[in-house]
Every structure is written in C-alpha cells, then in structure tokens.
Write an enzyme that holds these catalytic residues in place. Structure first.
Site, PDB file in Angstrom:
ATOM      1  CB  SER A   9      -0.897   0.016   1.241  1.00 19.79           C
ATOM      2  OG  SER A   9      -1.372   1.332   1.432  1.00 19.79           O
ATOM      3  CG  HIS A  34      -3.709  -1.641  -1.720  1.00 25.04           C
ATOM      4  ND1 HIS A  34      -4.828  -2.370  -2.090  1.00 25.04           N
ATOM      5  CD2 HIS A  34      -4.104  -0.858  -0.687  1.00 25.04           C
ATOM      6  CE1 HIS A  34      -5.847  -2.045  -1.306  1.00 25.04           C
ATOM      7  NE2 HIS A  34      -5.435  -1.120  -0.447  1.00 25.04           N
ATOM      8  CG  ASP A  36      -5.088   2.328   0.698  1.00 25.55           C
ATOM      9  OD1 ASP A  36      -6.041   1.540   0.589  1.00 25.55           O
ATOM     10  OD2 ASP A  36      -3.964   1.985   1.129  1.00 25.55           O
ATOM     11  CG  MET A  38      -8.308   7.022   2.439  1.00 26.05           C
ATOM     12  SD  MET A  38      -7.497   6.978   4.026  1.00 26.05           S
ATOM     13  CE  MET A  38      -6.665   5.385   3.933  1.00 26.05           C
ATOM     14  CG  HIS A  68      -9.201   0.071  -0.660  1.00 28.72           C
ATOM     15  ND1 HIS A  68      -8.600  -0.149   0.564  1.00 28.72           N
ATOM     16  CD2 HIS A  68     -10.540   0.090  -0.411  1.00 28.72           C
ATOM     17  CE1 HIS A  68      -9.526  -0.242   1.500  1.00 28.72           C
ATOM     18  NE2 HIS A  68     -10.706  -0.098   0.944  1.00 28.72           N
ATOM     19  CG  MET A  70     -11.366   3.176   1.860  1.00 30.40           C
ATOM     20  SD  MET A  70      -9.827   3.127   2.784  1.00 30.40           S
ATOM     21  CE  MET A  70      -8.643   3.230   1.433  1.00 30.40           C
ATOM     22  CG  MET A 139     -11.430  -2.876   4.929  1.00 36.02           C
ATOM     23  SD  MET A 139      -9.931  -2.359   4.101  1.00 36.02           S
ATOM     24  CE  MET A 139      -9.065  -1.479   5.393  1.00 36.02           C
ATOM     25  CG  ASP A 177      -6.121  -2.946   2.968  1.00 35.64           C
ATOM     26  OD1 ASP A 177      -5.092  -2.642   3.581  1.00 35.64           O
ATOM     27  OD2 ASP A 177      -6.750  -2.149   2.231  1.00 35.64           O
TER      28      ASP A 177
HETATM   29  C1  DX5 Z   1      -6.402   1.505   5.378  1.00 34.59           C
HETATM   30  C2  DX5 Z   1      -5.887   1.116   4.011  1.00 34.59           C
HETATM   31  C3  DX5 Z   1      -4.754   0.173   4.001  1.00 34.59           C
HETATM   32  C4  DX5 Z   1      -3.541   0.616   4.738  1.00 34.59           C
HETATM   33  C5  DX5 Z   1      -2.800  -0.602   5.200  1.00 34.59           C
HETATM   34  O1  DX5 Z   1      -7.616   2.154   5.256  1.00 34.59           O
HETATM   35  O2  DX5 Z   1      -6.919   0.532   3.243  1.00 34.59           O
HETATM   36  O3  DX5 Z   1      -4.429  -0.217   2.678  1.00 34.59           O
HETATM   37  O4  DX5 Z   1      -2.703   1.428   4.002  1.00 34.59           O
HETATM   38  O5  DX5 Z   1      -1.729  -0.185   5.965  1.00 34.59           O
HETATM   39  P1  DX5 Z   1      -0.977  -1.135   6.964  1.00 34.59           P
HETATM   40  O6  DX5 Z   1      -0.425  -2.276   6.180  1.00 34.59           O
HETATM   41  O7  DX5 Z   1       0.093  -0.246   7.518  1.00 34.59           O
HETATM   42  O8  DX5 Z   1      -1.973  -1.582   7.988  1.00 34.59           O
HETATM   43 ZN    ZN Z   2      -6.429  -0.346   1.219  1.00 33.54          ZN
END
Ligand code: DX5
Ligand code: ZN
Length: 223
Positions: A9, A34, A36, A38, A68, A70, A139, A177
């Site tokens: 990620s 990956h 993310d 947000m 991903h 969110m 998750m 994840d």
């Molecule tokens: C959290 C993300 C993850 C996050 C994982 O909302 O979806 O992808 O970056 O990070 P680690 O591996 O540090 O838990």
């Molecule tokens: Zn993620």
C-alpha cells in the site's frame, strides 16, 4: 488456490518521491500496487486521486494498480480511475446506492471489480453479485489509516469468505488489508487469503526486498 500476490500500500510510501518508491517496491518483488483513495467523508482522512494514478502510469509503472476506493459517492470515481490507468477497482458496498450498478460500471470501464468489507460489515452484500467479482477485499483494520494493528477476528471472517468463494465455484481473489506483517502473514494465508496488502510493514523498513522475501518465505510454509 491462485498464486499469492503481495500488494504494497503506497499510503505508507514517501510521497515526495512516489514514482521512485513504486519502482523500488516492484523491483523488490512486489506484485501489485495497492492505491488507497480516501475522501474525508466515507473515512476520516484524505489521500490521493486519479491524477496520481495517471502520473504513476506516465512514470512507467506497468504493474497492476489495485485501487481501493474509500469514498462516497462511488460511481464518479470509477470512470476517472479507469481512465487514469487503474487495473482493479474496489469499493465499500455501503458507500454505493446501487452495488450491482457500480460493479457493472467497473466491468464496463475495462477494470476488475471488487467489494470491500469493513471488520463489522456483514457479508450479505455478496449474495447476489458473486458472479461479477474479481476480488473480495476484507479489511482487517477500520479503514482510514495505515499502521494499525490486525484485528484477530478477521481470521474467522476470512475462513467464512474462503468457504463462500469455494462453494460459489467462481474464480475470485481473496484480499486482506490492514496490519499484515511478516509475523502474521502465514496465519492469514492459512485462513484463506491469497492477496496481501501491506503498507507500513514494507515501507516502514529500509530494505523492501528483505521484507517481501521474508513474507514469501512465510507464505511458502502456509498450508
Ligand atoms: C487503510 C488502508 C490500508 C492501509 C494498510 O484504510 O486501506 O491499505 O494502508 O496499511 P498497513 O499495512 O500499515 O496496515
Ligand atoms: Zn487499502
């Protein structure tokens, strides 16, 4: 079972040199990037959008990019990320008004669709859409931040989803994840995951190759 995929990620990467970070982690043996997204609405944090995905493609990244989402609403972002070079796109079903429509939008835009389940989100959203899914993302932390601890109950949920996938007969990846580390990746694989997102565990170390090969050694022991 499909070959295991390791998906760093980039949330935990050094954003001042993101292209180089992605090159380095792929050269270190990672399979998928990956990504993310947000929005400070669905989750209480704000990260990166389609422009950054496009910039990574322009930089020369050819590996699959696993977006991903969110975000809420979902649908506008699908087209934009598809145009920006996303390979996989997943979203949280409770963030979409029409889950089947959002999945179909992903398919129609040429990407591989996935659904994401928070630790306390029930799995009923899978009931009528298994045939459309390329991956299911569980998750194992609450979404919004990297660096949180793996929630142990996620192992039972993984087993449940693995059974659902196997019963369905569809060829669906099971991605995990949150809080994935060298010391728990084997148990996570044994519970049924075949794709592993890891942010802080990889980018928190200076030698990405060493962490990824330790993860692969642990995965080789999984049964
Ligand atoms: C959290 C993300 C993850 C996050 C994982 O909302 O979806 O992808 O970056 O990070 P680690 O591996 O540090 O838990
Ligand atoms: Zn993620």
């Amino acid at each position: 079972m499909k070959p295991y995929l390791i998906a760093p990620s980039i949330l935990s990467a050094n954003f001042t040199k993101l292209g180089e970070e992605v090159d380095n982690v792929l050269n270190a043996g990672a399979d998928v990037v990956h990504f993310d997204v947000m929005d400070n609405h669905y989750v209480p944090n704000l990260t990166i959008g389609p422009l950054v995905c496009k910039a990574l493609r322009k930089h020369g990244v050819t590996a699959d990019i696993d977006v991903h989402l969110m975000v809420q609403p979902v649908d506008d972002m699908i087209k934009q990320f598809a145009d920006a070079g996303a390979s996989y796109i997943s979203f949280h079903p409770e963030a979409s008004q029409h889950v089947d429509r959002s999945l179909q939008l992903i398919i129609d835009s040429g990407c591989q669709p996935g659904l994401v389940f928070n630790p306390a989100t029930p799995l009923q959203h899978l009931d009528h859409v298994m045939h459309k899914l390329h991956h299911i993302l569980l998750m194992s932390v609450n979404p919004g931040f990297g660096g949180q601890s793996f929630i142990p109950q996620s192992l039972d949920k993984l087993k449940q989803v693995r059974a659902l996938i196997d019963q369905s007969g569809f060829d669906i990846r099971l991605e995990i994840d949150g809080g994935v580390k060298v010391d728990n990746i084997r148990a996570i694989a044994e519970a049924g995951a075949d794709m592993f997102v890891a942010g802080s565990a990889i980018f928190g170390q200076t030698d990405y190759q060493a962490v990824i090969s330790q993860m692969r050694s642990e995965l080789a022991l999984a049964n």
